[in-house]
Design an enzyme around this catalytic site. Structure first.
Site, PDB file in Angstrom:
ATOM      1  N   ASP A 147       1.004  -1.109   0.058  1.00 49.58           N
ATOM      2  CA  ASP A 147      -0.067   0.188  -0.016  1.00 49.58           C
ATOM      3  C   ASP A 147       0.823   1.388   0.045  1.00 49.58           C
ATOM      4  O   ASP A 147       0.729   2.207  -0.761  1.00 49.58           O
ATOM      5  CB  ASP A 147      -1.191  -0.171   1.294  1.00 49.58           C
ATOM      6  CG  ASP A 147      -2.046   1.217   1.209  1.00 49.58           C
ATOM      7  OD1 ASP A 147      -3.161   0.779   0.758  1.00 49.58           O
ATOM      8  OD2 ASP A 147      -1.652   2.299   1.587  1.00 49.58           O
ATOM      9  N   ALA A 176      -4.628   2.408  -0.954  1.00 48.10           N
ATOM     10  CA  ALA A 176      -4.449   1.402  -2.176  1.00 48.10           C
ATOM     11  C   ALA A 176      -5.189  -0.006  -1.924  1.00 48.10           C
ATOM     12  O   ALA A 176      -5.617  -0.531  -3.063  1.00 48.10           O
ATOM     13  CB  ALA A 176      -2.999   1.544  -2.596  1.00 48.10           C
ATOM     14  N   ASP A 177      -4.983  -0.531  -0.935  1.00 50.81           N
ATOM     15  CA  ASP A 177      -5.449  -2.044  -0.473  1.00 50.81           C
ATOM     16  C   ASP A 177      -6.811  -1.862  -0.614  1.00 50.81           C
ATOM     17  O   ASP A 177      -7.395  -2.857  -1.418  1.00 50.81           O
ATOM     18  CB  ASP A 177      -4.940  -2.176   0.650  1.00 50.81           C
ATOM     19  CG  ASP A 177      -3.525  -3.014   0.846  1.00 50.81           C
ATOM     20  OD1 ASP A 177      -2.946  -3.358  -0.368  1.00 50.81           O
ATOM     21  OD2 ASP A 177      -2.935  -3.054   1.826  1.00 50.81           O
ATOM     22  N   ARG A 178      -7.611  -1.026  -0.004  1.00 52.54           N
ATOM     23  CA  ARG A 178      -8.915  -1.112  -0.290  1.00 52.54           C
ATOM     24  C   ARG A 178      -9.647  -0.760  -1.377  1.00 52.54           C
ATOM     25  O   ARG A 178     -10.594  -1.277  -1.690  1.00 52.54           O
ATOM     26  CB  ARG A 178      -9.496  -0.452   1.372  1.00 52.54           C
ATOM     27  CG  ARG A 178      -9.141  -1.002   2.429  1.00 52.54           C
ATOM     28  CD  ARG A 178      -9.708  -0.443   3.621  1.00 52.54           C
ATOM     29  NE  ARG A 178      -9.108  -0.892   4.925  1.00 52.54           N
ATOM     30  CZ  ARG A 178      -9.300  -1.819   5.409  1.00 52.54           C
ATOM     31  NH1 ARG A 178     -10.590  -2.746   4.902  1.00 52.54           N
ATOM     32  NH2 ARG A 178      -8.852  -2.477   6.613  1.00 52.54           N
ATOM     33  N   GLY A 181      -9.277  -3.587  -3.457  1.00 55.86           N
ATOM     34  CA  GLY A 181     -10.115  -4.557  -2.906  1.00 55.86           C
ATOM     35  C   GLY A 181     -11.716  -4.221  -3.349  1.00 55.86           C
ATOM     36  O   GLY A 181     -12.335  -5.440  -4.101  1.00 55.86           O
TER      37      GLY A 181
END
Length: 412
Positions: A147, A176-178, A181
């Site tokens: 991230d 960035a991760d979420r 996702g």
């Protein structure tokens, strides 16, 4: 599907079975949403477990708070994918699944024999989803991605400096991760729909860098949108240092006076219909955009003249958008989130009372369950899942002896 294999037997994805080889935040966030929508999610973990198991605070080892909040509704099976029989067990499980999803780097998936072509040989209808750092057709295809790195690579720290931070900084959330996702969730559901029409599975790559680049550039290309450029990058309204919660005489309040109607109502409410309302900087949306620093600074000056409660009453009466500045603790007791059932308290079998978050959407015909099975302990369902895939008890014992898998009992 048996009751034991369907911990969340409600929602639009009931009957969908997902083999989940993701870890940390991006993938688990996506697969938890899919589980909340009714899919059966089998979480494949290494013998050490998902890294997020070990990030505290926690009541018991291996049950960290982020893990608990990203893995409810799933079942945990431990497979050593570096062991031939562990990898074979993953392929065996994939034969009975609709979706295979991982955030293992694609190059490592090939080495393990879990790439799309290998899995498709065992299940031609499989939807194979690879969450990775970069689109695999570019020069950075094999680079690792986290991230912080993707935030930096897509300009988030630069934007924070432009906003007024003393130095570049990351956003204090796994942005960035979420975000990636969420791209993963719609990719899976759209692919399931496509397969319902064609009967054919497919490979999908969901890259973090491109997903975040779309997100950032959509707001901040500005003058660079045109060729040749007609200005600098950056959406001025988002970058002015005066865009922040406003100080009142006794606290803080979030206020967004946005369109012409809001401004007219605001000026009427504060007795400025013949004053600031006639200032050329405030008359039109375009004028306000040009002078946004001054506009927000003027509002900040005005908001200091009354208390938070006084402003809330006045702004609500004028239908000018405002909200309190909450903390995470405030959100857990928020009347809106409690009334809708989004935040509730449940009892985890090993961790005791915990706060749980529901799926935020509402459905008229296929509503997701309001309660989900708790985040699993490491290897809690290894025996059940392998047994459902056709492994006899003696064969499971043999895999454990070989080090190809592990159960919760053997681990502890």
């Amino acid at each position: 599907m048996t009751a034991t294999s369907a911990p969340n037997a409600a929602g639009p994805l009931v009957g969908v079975k997902i083999l989940d080889l993701t870890s940390v935040v991006m993938g688990p966030f996506a697969t938890q949403i899919l589980a909340q929508l009714g899919a059966e999610v089998i979480k494949v973990e290494s013998p050490e477990g998902d890294n997020m198991r070990h990030v505290g605070p926690m009541n018991n080892p291996g049950m960290g708070h982020i893990f608990l909040n990203a893995n409810a509704g799933k079942r945990s099976i431990v497979l050593n994918l570096k062991h031939p029989q562990g990898c074979e067990a993953a392929l065996k499980l994939a034969e009975g699944c609709d979706v295979f999803i991982s955030n293992v780097r694609p190059q490592a998936l090939v080495r393990l024999g879990l790439d799309f072509e290998s899995v498709r040989k065992r299940n031609p209808r499989i939807i194979h989803v690879s969450c990775c750092g970069f689109d695999q057709d570019g020069p950075d295809a094999a680079r690792p991605a986290y991230d912080d790195l993707i935030q930096g690579a897509t300009g988030v720290p630069w934007l924070m400096k432009q906003y007024g931070m003393p130095e570049p900084a990351y956003a204090p959330t796994t942005l960035a991760d979420r975000l990636t996702g969420l791209h993963t969730v719609y990719a899976v559901t759209a692919a399931l729909f496509a397969r319902s029409q064609s009967g054919v599975g497919q490979s999908i790559v969901v890259p973090m860098f491109e997903a975040m680049a779309q997100f950032i550039l959509g707001d901040h290309m500005a003058g660079l949108s045109f060729e040749p450029p007609i200005g600098q990058p950056g959406y001025a309204r988002l970058l002015t240092p005066n865009r922040k919660p406003y100080l009142t005489s006794d606290g803080m309040l979030c206020v967004l006076i946005y369109n012409d109607k809001h401004w007219k109502s605001f000026f009427e409410a504060i007795g400025e219909s013949e004053g600031l309302a006639r200032d050329p900087r405030f008359i039109t949306h375009s004028a306000r955009a040009v002078h946004i620093d001054e506009v927000y600074a003027q509002v900040a000056h005005i908001l200091r003249t009354r208390s938070t409660a006084q402003w809330q009453l006045l702004l609500d009466a004028a239908d000018v958008p405002n909200m309190p500045m909450n903390t995470p603790e405030d959100l857990l007791s928020n009347s809106q989130l409690r009334a809708t059932g989004f935040v509730s308290q449940t009892v985890h079998p090993s961790e005791g009372p915990i706060h749980s978050l529901a799926h935020p959407t509402k459905w008229s015909e296929t509503p997701p369950a309001r309660r989900f099975s708790p985040a699993p302990r490491l290897g809690e369902h290894t025996r059940d899942v392998l047994g459902e895939a056709g492994y006899a008890p003696e064969a499971i014992d043999d895999l454990i002896t070989q080090g190809a898998c592990r159960t919760f009992e053997e681990k502890d």
